[in-house]
Design an enzyme around this catalytic site. Structure first.
Site, PDB file in Angstrom:
ATOM      1  N   ASP A  26       0.831  -1.211   0.000  1.00  0.00           N
ATOM      2  CA  ASP A  26       0.000   0.000   0.000  1.00  0.00           C
ATOM      3  C   ASP A  26       0.864   1.260   0.000  1.00  0.00           C
ATOM      4  O   ASP A  26       1.978   1.245   0.527  1.00  0.00           O
ATOM      5  CB  ASP A  26      -0.924  -0.026   1.237  1.00  0.00           C
ATOM      6  CG  ASP A  26      -2.074   0.953   1.090  1.00  0.00           C
ATOM      7  OD1 ASP A  26      -2.375   1.371  -0.048  1.00  0.00           O
ATOM      8  OD2 ASP A  26      -2.680   1.304   2.123  1.00  0.00           O
ATOM      9  N   ARG A  30       0.111   7.654  -2.696  1.00  0.00           N
ATOM     10  CA  ARG A  30       0.725   8.718  -1.885  1.00  0.00           C
ATOM     11  C   ARG A  30       2.176   8.971  -2.295  1.00  0.00           C
ATOM     12  O   ARG A  30       2.647  10.094  -2.275  1.00  0.00           O
ATOM     13  CB  ARG A  30       0.633   8.362  -0.398  1.00  0.00           C
ATOM     14  CG  ARG A  30      -0.743   8.699   0.185  1.00  0.00           C
ATOM     15  CD  ARG A  30      -0.982   7.978   1.476  1.00  0.00           C
ATOM     16  NE  ARG A  30      -1.277   6.563   1.247  1.00  0.00           N
ATOM     17  CZ  ARG A  30      -1.267   5.648   2.196  1.00  0.00           C
ATOM     18  NH1 ARG A  30      -0.955   5.985   3.432  1.00  0.00           N
ATOM     19  NH2 ARG A  30      -1.574   4.399   1.914  1.00  0.00           N
ATOM     20  N   TRP A  31       2.857   7.905  -2.685  1.00  0.00           N
ATOM     21  CA  TRP A  31       4.253   8.055  -3.153  1.00  0.00           C
ATOM     22  C   TRP A  31       4.275   8.999  -4.354  1.00  0.00           C
ATOM     23  O   TRP A  31       5.111   9.894  -4.442  1.00  0.00           O
ATOM     24  CB  TRP A  31       4.802   6.685  -3.529  1.00  0.00           C
ATOM     25  CG  TRP A  31       6.240   6.654  -3.956  1.00  0.00           C
ATOM     26  CD1 TRP A  31       7.328   6.407  -3.166  1.00  0.00           C
ATOM     27  CD2 TRP A  31       6.748   6.877  -5.288  1.00  0.00           C
ATOM     28  NE1 TRP A  31       8.478   6.468  -3.920  1.00  0.00           N
ATOM     29  CE2 TRP A  31       8.157   6.753  -5.222  1.00  0.00           C
ATOM     30  CE3 TRP A  31       6.156   7.171  -6.511  1.00  0.00           C
ATOM     31  CZ2 TRP A  31       8.978   6.905  -6.332  1.00  0.00           C
ATOM     32  CZ3 TRP A  31       6.978   7.331  -7.628  1.00  0.00           C
ATOM     33  CH2 TRP A  31       8.369   7.195  -7.529  1.00  0.00           C
ATOM     34  N   HIS A  43       2.145   3.388  -9.104  1.00  0.00           N
ATOM     35  CA  HIS A  43       1.927   1.956  -9.383  1.00  0.00           C
ATOM     36  C   HIS A  43       3.096   1.399 -10.198  1.00  0.00           C
ATOM     37  O   HIS A  43       3.538   0.277  -9.966  1.00  0.00           O
ATOM     38  CB  HIS A  43       0.610   1.741 -10.132  1.00  0.00           C
ATOM     39  CG  HIS A  43      -0.602   2.134  -9.312  1.00  0.00           C
ATOM     40  ND1 HIS A  43      -0.747   1.785  -7.996  1.00  0.00           N
ATOM     41  CD2 HIS A  43      -1.721   2.843  -9.634  1.00  0.00           C
ATOM     42  CE1 HIS A  43      -1.893   2.271  -7.539  1.00  0.00           C
ATOM     43  NE2 HIS A  43      -2.495   2.915  -8.511  1.00  0.00           N
ATOM     44  N   LEU A 137      10.959 -20.234  -4.969  1.00  0.00           N
ATOM     45  CA  LEU A 137       9.939 -19.433  -4.280  1.00  0.00           C
ATOM     46  C   LEU A 137       8.555 -19.591  -4.927  1.00  0.00           C
ATOM     47  O   LEU A 137       8.432 -19.536  -6.149  1.00  0.00           O
ATOM     48  CB  LEU A 137      10.359 -17.954  -4.360  1.00  0.00           C
ATOM     49  CG  LEU A 137       9.412 -16.925  -3.749  1.00  0.00           C
ATOM     50  CD1 LEU A 137       9.550 -16.898  -2.225  1.00  0.00           C
ATOM     51  CD2 LEU A 137       9.686 -15.526  -4.302  1.00  0.00           C
ATOM     52  N   ARG A 191       2.155  -4.790   6.171  1.00  0.00           N
ATOM     53  CA  ARG A 191       1.417  -3.801   5.402  1.00  0.00           C
ATOM     54  C   ARG A 191       2.232  -2.526   5.363  1.00  0.00           C
ATOM     55  O   ARG A 191       2.584  -1.973   6.408  1.00  0.00           O
ATOM     56  CB  ARG A 191       0.041  -3.499   6.002  1.00  0.00           C
ATOM     57  CG  ARG A 191      -0.706  -2.472   5.136  1.00  0.00           C
ATOM     58  CD  ARG A 191      -2.133  -2.234   5.541  1.00  0.00           C
ATOM     59  NE  ARG A 191      -2.773  -1.334   4.576  1.00  0.00           N
ATOM     60  CZ  ARG A 191      -4.022  -1.414   4.179  1.00  0.00           C
ATOM     61  NH1 ARG A 191      -4.798  -2.363   4.664  1.00  0.00           N
ATOM     62  NH2 ARG A 191      -4.520  -0.566   3.317  1.00  0.00           N
ATOM     63  N   SER A 199      -7.929  -4.947   5.434  1.00  0.00           N
ATOM     64  CA  SER A 199      -8.582  -4.674   4.148  1.00  0.00           C
ATOM     65  C   SER A 199      -9.022  -5.936   3.407  1.00  0.00           C
ATOM     66  O   SER A 199      -8.798  -6.057   2.198  1.00  0.00           O
ATOM     67  CB  SER A 199      -7.682  -3.804   3.251  1.00  0.00           C
ATOM     68  OG  SER A 199      -7.411  -2.565   3.867  1.00  0.00           O
ATOM     69  N   GLU A 210       1.960 -13.217  12.570  1.00  0.00           N
ATOM     70  CA  GLU A 210       2.517 -12.024  13.211  1.00  0.00           C
ATOM     71  C   GLU A 210       2.279 -10.831  12.280  1.00  0.00           C
ATOM     72  O   GLU A 210       2.609 -10.895  11.094  1.00  0.00           O
ATOM     73  CB  GLU A 210       4.016 -12.199  13.475  1.00  0.00           C
ATOM     74  CG  GLU A 210       4.344 -13.308  14.453  1.00  0.00           C
ATOM     75  CD  GLU A 210       3.744 -13.076  15.842  1.00  0.00           C
ATOM     76  OE1 GLU A 210       3.608 -11.903  16.251  1.00  0.00           O
ATOM     77  OE2 GLU A 210       3.418 -14.081  16.503  1.00  0.00           O
TER      78      GLU A 210
HETATM   79  C1  IPE Z   1      -5.391  -2.835  -0.022  1.00  0.00           C
HETATM   80  O1  IPE Z   1      -5.050  -1.506  -0.243  1.00  0.00           O
HETATM   81  C2  IPE Z   1      -5.403  -3.600  -1.311  1.00  0.00           C
HETATM   82  C3  IPE Z   1      -4.141  -3.683  -2.018  1.00  0.00           C
HETATM   83  C4  IPE Z   1      -2.970  -3.246  -1.641  1.00  0.00           C
HETATM   84  C5  IPE Z   1      -4.233  -4.350  -3.284  1.00  0.00           C
HETATM   85  P1  IPE Z   1      -6.155  -0.373  -0.333  1.00  0.00           P
HETATM   86  O2  IPE Z   1      -5.419   0.911  -0.465  1.00  0.00           O
HETATM   87  O3  IPE Z   1      -7.147  -0.689  -1.378  1.00  0.00           O
HETATM   88  O4  IPE Z   1      -6.865  -0.493   1.093  1.00  0.00           O
HETATM   89  P2  IPE Z   1      -7.778   0.529   1.889  1.00  0.00           P
HETATM   90  O5  IPE Z   1      -8.856   0.976   0.961  1.00  0.00           O
HETATM   91  O6  IPE Z   1      -6.904   1.674   2.295  1.00  0.00           O
HETATM   92  O7  IPE Z   1      -8.272  -0.238   3.066  1.00  0.00           O
HETATM   93  C1  IPE Z   2      -1.645   0.187  -3.339  1.00  0.00           C
HETATM   94  O1  IPE Z   2      -1.413   1.545  -3.376  1.00  0.00           O
HETATM   95  C2  IPE Z   2      -1.875  -0.386  -4.714  1.00  0.00           C
HETATM   96  C3  IPE Z   2      -3.250  -0.875  -4.954  1.00  0.00           C
HETATM   97  C4  IPE Z   2      -4.229  -0.864  -4.117  1.00  0.00           C
HETATM   98  C5  IPE Z   2      -3.493  -1.421  -6.268  1.00  0.00           C
HETATM   99  P1  IPE Z   2      -2.609   2.583  -3.340  1.00  0.00           P
HETATM  100  O2  IPE Z   2      -3.033   2.872  -4.726  1.00  0.00           O
HETATM  101  O3  IPE Z   2      -3.693   2.108  -2.437  1.00  0.00           O
HETATM  102  O4  IPE Z   2      -1.877   3.842  -2.712  1.00  0.00           O
HETATM  103  P2  IPE Z   2      -2.475   4.868  -1.662  1.00  0.00           P
HETATM  104  O5  IPE Z   2      -2.970   4.085  -0.487  1.00  0.00           O
HETATM  105  O6  IPE Z   2      -3.566   5.628  -2.341  1.00  0.00           O
HETATM  106  O7  IPE Z   2      -1.298   5.747  -1.319  1.00  0.00           O
HETATM  107 MG    MG Z   3      -4.119   2.377  -0.468  1.00  0.00          MG
END
Ligand code: IPE
Ligand code: IPE
Ligand code: MG
Length: 251
Positions: A26, A30-31, A43, A137, A191, A199, A210
């Site tokens: 996740d 934001r990055w 992404h 793996l 996470r 999620s 853990e």
């Molecule tokens: C969880 O991330 C799903 C994936 C990383 C694929 P999200 O960014 O979708 O989760 P929420 O919405 O913050 O819970």
């Molecule tokens: C996780 O990064 C990737 C997917 C859910 C596909 P996000 O897209 O959720 O990134 P944030 O949480 O908005 O920063």
């Molecule tokens: Mg996210």
């Protein structure tokens, strides 16, 4: 079929290096935002981080790596972002399958892939088939996956095969039908991105895993960050319901 035990039914063997690591990747959006870039740039950078973490896991001797790439709830995102994520998935598979195969990686995909494009479904099937006998793996990509979906689809399969079995259903009966029946339960869950929630990831399998949460955004998560997560894991006392004293006496 090899069946792994259930952590609520018998105490698993605790190891120094987690045998199975499951990650919610996740923080890509934001990055990108921090750099005034479109979310898709995050992404893309996230895919590069995936490559590094697969390599690091193989080097550390991790046997199973499971990555949450797209949740069943991610369809709620703007259509353009969903399309870009799918496109990225297609391109990554096309670009990486050969290298994975050469590195002895066994690819698995869990989730309801029937809602993906035919092209993506075919690529997934080809990749999984091509690498199925590899002994390195095991890399599982969770795509259009949801923990509740997983439990429901398992129950539905049993109902299809033998509805009567539902009357006295127990944990052991359910295990072969769960999407990740081929892997032990995760030892370590990571996470990135700072949120402290599951999620709808592997709800059943995380019963005794853990949990490790880090504010590092996924594209910045590298081998050193993974190593820090494993260090934290190694400092944990995995009791599986027992007392500390019992662990010391090794019972
Ligand atoms: C969880 O991330 C799903 C994936 C990383 C694929 P999200 O960014 O979708 O989760 P929420 O919405 O913050 O819970
Ligand atoms: C996780 O990064 C990737 C997917 C859910 C596909 P996000 O897209 O959720 O990134 P944030 O949480 O908005 O920063
Ligand atoms: Mg996210």
């Amino acid at each position: 079929m090899t069946l792994f035990g259930s952590s609520t039914q018998q105490v698993p063997q605790a190891r120094c290096i987690p045998q199975h690591i499951a990650i919610i990747m996740d923080g890509n959006g934001r990055w990108a935002k921090k750099r005034f870039l479109p979310r898709v740039a995050g992404h893309r950078q996230g895919v590069i981080a995936v490559r590094g973490i697969i390599k690091a896991c193989a080097e550390f001797g991790v046997d199973y790596l499971t990555l949450f790439a797209f949740s069943s709830e991610n369809w709620r995102r703007p259509k353009e972002e969903v399309n870009l994520l799918m496109e990225l998935f297609v391109r990554s598979l096309e670009a990486e399958i050969e290298a994975m195969h050469e590195n002895n990686i066994r690819l698995k995909v869990i989730g309801d892939i029937s809602s993906f494009s035919t092209r993506l479904q075919n690529l997934i099937r080809e990749g999984v088939d091509q690498t199925q006998n590899n002994l390195g793996l095991t890399l599982t990509i969770a795509a259009n996956y949801g923990g509740r979906w997983d439990i429901m689809q398992a129950i539905k399969q049993i109902a299809d095969v033998n509805p009567q079995a539902l009357v006295e259903l127990n944990e052991a009966d359910l295990l072969p039908y769960l999407a990740m029946h081929y892997a032990p339960e995760p030892d370590l869950f990571i996470r990135t991105g700072g949120e402290m929630r599951i999620s709808n990831f592997l709800l059943w399998q995380l019963a005794y895993t853990e949990l490790y949460f880090t504010p590092i955004l996924w594209p910045d998560f590298d081998k050193a960050a993974l190593s820090a997560a494993i260090d934290s894991y190694q400092g944990r006392e995995r009791r599986f319901g027992r007392t500390s004293e019992q662990l010391e006496e090794n019972v």
